[in-house]
Design an enzyme around this catalytic site. Structure first.
Site, PDB file in Angstrom:
ATOM      1  N   GLU A  48      26.082 -21.531   2.116  1.00 21.76           N
ATOM      2  CA  GLU A  48      27.181 -21.836   1.090  1.00 21.76           C
ATOM      3  C   GLU A  48      26.686 -22.153  -0.430  1.00 21.76           C
ATOM      4  O   GLU A  48      27.431 -22.393  -1.405  1.00 21.76           O
ATOM      5  CB  GLU A  48      28.146 -22.836   1.589  1.00 21.76           C
ATOM      6  CG  GLU A  48      27.467 -24.267   1.776  1.00 21.76           C
ATOM      7  CD  GLU A  48      27.011 -24.351   3.293  1.00 21.76           C
ATOM      8  OE1 GLU A  48      26.648 -23.414   3.710  1.00 21.76           O
ATOM      9  OE2 GLU A  48      27.124 -25.542   3.967  1.00 21.76           O
ATOM     10  N   ASN A  49      25.338 -22.392  -0.468  1.00 25.00           N
ATOM     11  CA  ASN A  49      24.871 -22.758  -1.592  1.00 25.00           C
ATOM     12  C   ASN A  49      24.854 -21.357  -2.709  1.00 25.00           C
ATOM     13  O   ASN A  49      24.348 -21.387  -3.853  1.00 25.00           O
ATOM     14  CB  ASN A  49      23.634 -23.383  -1.701  1.00 25.00           C
ATOM     15  CG  ASN A  49      22.394 -22.616  -0.971  1.00 25.00           C
ATOM     16  OD1 ASN A  49      22.747 -21.999   0.159  1.00 25.00           O
ATOM     17  ND2 ASN A  49      21.341 -22.414  -1.558  1.00 25.00           N
TER      18      ASN A  49
END
Lengths: 220, 232
Positions: A48-49
């Site tokens: 998700e980064n």
């Protein structure tokens, strides 16, 4: 042999829920062990980064500080990988573009509520990260966790008493004792750890389980 | 057009006590290291900081890195973010938090992003389904749209956005590297003044226009970072 599953065995069982063509987000902890058991599966892992197509951990000496996963570990990009900003990464999550997310949890309820971000009454500083986004946006949420806390108390419960991450979102629970599906009729016990009976699993669980007519042992 | 400033120290010279500042980066990946160090040296206090994490620490050696530098020196009054992380276990974070000196506003990571994006994009807010039915929904306006419940999330403004890019030009066009794009690409333009530190300054036109991640109009100052630790 009768034994609860190890963390790796749970990851291996969870990996069997992941199929060719899927886009999957894997949380920190046991879910992080899953890629090792996805050999031969054509899957894209989302971090998700801002990384779609996460590869393996970077070998020692080849770490690039500009290339990390959501656990802030140096990784490689898989062939065909893509980088995006945080806003785009979470739009992908929230917009329902991922097929599955696998997360750890403190508690899961009989209706698929999940609590995995904060401990009630604790003096610890809370931090939610992407957990609420992932459970709200992904169609299929799978939880991997130990079936019981160290004191023996159950983590699959009728109602969560820990602060919720999301309501009614968990579809599958893989523990060291069982594989459980969350259905509209309630929790269905589909598989038990080798050597355990459905009665024993029920006794270790804080919510009522319906036993699947096709109940099997988890293949290790 | 030339937005370059000679040093990180000069680039942050007008940041005063009580400022609201956004910091790009995720953990230590893509943080504006030099601007952070300059802020620590300047010693401005009572800051409101907007960042995904609260920096990082070396548990063995005890060092503070990234935003943790500003908590260690007690320069922060309020943390607005999603996941403070291991820094939150240390006395200089936990102590002020428990005594009420340090205020916290925690929200889902995607909500943090969209609220920043609203500020950048001139929006009055967005409706997000994330957090419905949780304690983070308390006090928020909710609305049912097409049968689904959403929460109104308001824009998150700041006085300054401190971001980092691998490369930039004097016009403020920026190119990020790998996952260092993270919040940097979102925060550019979300504050009154966006200050970008870059590892490498190129001549305008050196990037193909298709390559630019952040167009220069969103950036007011560009500074070449003097020194990079680039910790993982």
């Amino acid at each position: 042999m009768r034994a609860r599953l190890t963390r790796d065995q749970m990851a291996a069982r969870a990996a069997r829920e992941i199929h060719d063509g899927m886009y999957v987000n894997l949380g920190i902890g046991i879910p992080n062990l899953i890629p090792e058991y996805l050999t031969g599966v054509d899957v894209v892992i989302h971090s998700e980064n801002g990384l779609l197509g996460m590869g393996p951990m970077a070998p020692v000496g080849e770490e690039d500080p500009d290339l990390v996963n959501a656990a802030k570990q140096a990784v490689l990009v898989a062939p065909g990988g893509a980088i995006c900003s945080q806003a785009e990464s979470f739009a992908i999550i929230r917009g329902g573009h991922l097929d599955m997310t696998v997360l750890g949890a403190f508690q899961v309820s009989a209706t698929g509520d999940i609590a995995n971000w904060a401990i009630p009454g604790g003096k610890r500083v809370p931090g939610v990260g992407g957990a609420m986004d992932l459970v709200a946006g992904t169609g299929s949420v799978m939880v991997t966790m130990t079936h019981n806390n160290r004191d023996g108390s159950p983590k699959v419960v009728e109602e969560c008493d820990y602060p919720l991450t999301g309501r009614g979102c968990v579809k599958t629970i893989v523990t060291d004792l069982a594989v459980i599906r969350v259905t509209t009729n309630g929790l269905v016990l589909e598989e038990v750890a080798p050597g355990f009976t459905a009665v024993e699993v029920q006794a270790a669980t804080g919510a009522r389980l319906m036993v699947s007519p096709e109940l099997t042992e988890i293949a290790i | 057009m030339d937005k370059t400033i000679a040093s990180a120290r000069e680039a942050i010279a007008d940041i005063q006590d009580g400022a609201r500042i956004m910091f790009g980066g995720f953990g230590l990946c893509g943080i504006p290291e030099n601007l952070l160090r300059a802020l620590r040296e300047k010693g401005v206090k009572d800051l409101t900081v907007i960042s995904n994490n609260a920096g990082s620490i070396d548990l063995k050696a005890g060092g503070a890195y990234g935003l943790a530098l500003l908590f260690e020196s007690r320069q922060v009054k309020k943390f607005v973010g999603s996941f403070p992380g291991p820094v939150a276990k240390l006395d200089y974070f936990l102590g002020p938090f428990q005594s009420g000196e340090l205020e916290l506003e925690i929200m889902p990571q995607g909500t943090l992003n969209e609220r920043i994006r609203c500020a950048m994009a001139g929006l009055g807010g967005v409706y997000s389904p994330v957090g419905v039915g949780t304690i983070l929904a308390e006090g928020k306006e909710s609305r049912t749209i097409e049968g689904k419940e959403y929460l109104l999330e308001l824009p998150l403004h700041a006085d300054f956005a401190l971001i980092k890019a691998a490369q930039g030009d004097r016009m403020g066009n920026l190119v990020y590297r790998y996952t260092a794009r993270n919040y940097n690409a979102v925060m550019a333009g979300a504050a009154t003044t966006t200050i970008a530190e870059v590892e490498e300054l190129l001549a305008p036109g050196a990037f193909h226009p298709d390559q630019v991640h952040t167009p220069g109009v969103l950036v007011q100052r560009v500074v070449v970072g003097e020194r990079y630790e680039r910790r993982v």
